[in-house]
Write a protein that holds these residues in place. Structure first.
Motif, PDB file in Angstrom:
ATOM      1  N   TYR A   1      77.183  73.176  68.349  1.00 50.09           N
ATOM      2  CA  TYR A   1      78.477  72.719  68.862  1.00 50.09           C
ATOM      3  C   TYR A   1      78.357  72.319  70.335  1.00 50.09           C
ATOM      4  CZ  TYR A   1      83.463  72.590  69.923  1.00 50.09           C
ATOM      5  OH  TYR A   1      84.718  72.186  70.328  1.00 50.09           O
TER       6      TYR A   1
ATOM      7  N   ALA B   1      78.230  72.911  63.486  1.00 50.75           N
ATOM      8  CA  ALA B   1      79.318  72.995  64.463  1.00 50.75           C
ATOM      9  C   ALA B   1      80.678  73.138  63.782  1.00 50.75           C
ATOM     10  CB  ALA B   1      79.311  71.775  65.372  1.00 50.75           C
ATOM     11  N   SER B   2      80.816  72.643  62.563  1.00 54.27           N
ATOM     12  CA  SER B   2      82.102  72.729  61.869  1.00 54.27           C
ATOM     13  C   SER B   2      82.427  74.158  61.419  1.00 54.27           C
ATOM     14  CB  SER B   2      82.136  71.780  60.664  1.00 54.27           C
ATOM     15  OG  SER B   2      81.263  72.225  59.651  1.00 54.27           O
TER      16      SER B   2
ATOM     17  N   SER C   1      86.339  77.003  68.820  1.00 58.55           N
ATOM     18  CA  SER C   1      86.034  75.731  69.479  1.00 58.55           C
ATOM     19  C   SER C   1      86.845  75.561  70.756  1.00 58.55           C
ATOM     20  CB  SER C   1      86.219  74.549  68.526  1.00 58.55           C
ATOM     21  OG  SER C   1      87.526  74.489  68.027  1.00 58.55           O
TER      22      SER C   1
ATOM     23  N   LYS D   1      78.625  68.486  71.949  1.00 60.10           N
ATOM     24  CA  LYS D   1      79.652  68.184  72.961  1.00 60.10           C
ATOM     25  C   LYS D   1      79.040  67.693  74.279  1.00 60.10           C
ATOM     26  CE  LYS D   1      83.789  69.457  71.423  1.00 60.10           C
ATOM     27  NZ  LYS D   1      85.032  68.761  71.661  1.00 60.10           N
TER      28      LYS D   1
END
Length: 144
Positions: free
Chosen positions: A10, A79-80, A87, A14
């Motif tokens: 994640y 990441a989901s 998050s 980003k």
């Protein structure tokens, strides 16, 4: 439960490519602030008090020998798997710490009690695999 690999992926999706040391510190602060803001851990893995600051050995095993890392290195992360609360927490950590250098972040951890207490009387460059207890992390960052 979300894993440290999910959070690493994640962060890298980003922020893009970064040094392995910076990733370790962003994971540390994500975990710390999740414990304070969300009253839960992001992942189960424990940080150890290494010479350059807190390190997750499981993440180190993936990036060992590499200076720069990107999301493709963490294919076992998803990441989901981070829910909205997780998050949001990581996003806030990235807003505050994401533009800092790896060395700046490392120096910051060296000034804070969880790493210092876990290191005890070790000299600055001594090797250590002492766990930085989650309770100490929570207690310290809750007081800030």
């Amino acid at each position: 439960m979300t894993t440290e690999f999910d959070v690493a992926r994640y962060i890298l999706e980003k922020q893009g490519e970064m040094s392995a040391m910076k990733l370790q510190k962003l994971l540390y602060y994500s975990q710390a602030w999740s414990m304070v803001w969300d009253e839960r851990t992001l992942f189960d893995a424990d940080f150890q008090a290494w010479a350059n600051g807190p390190v997750l050995p499981s993440i180190y095993d993936v990036h060992r020998g590499q200076f720069l890392v990107d999301s493709s290195l963490f294919r076992n992360g998803d990441a989901s798997n981070l829910d909205d609360e997780a998050s949001d927490t990581v996003d806030q950590v990235l807003k505050v710490y994401g533009n800092k250098t790896a060395q700046w972040l490392s120096n910051l951890t060296h000034d804070e009690a969880p790493w210092k207490d876990a290191r005890g009387d070790l000299s600055p460059m001594d090797r250590s695999n002492v766990v930085i207890e989650k309770g100490q992390i929570h207690e310290y960052y809750s007081g800030l």
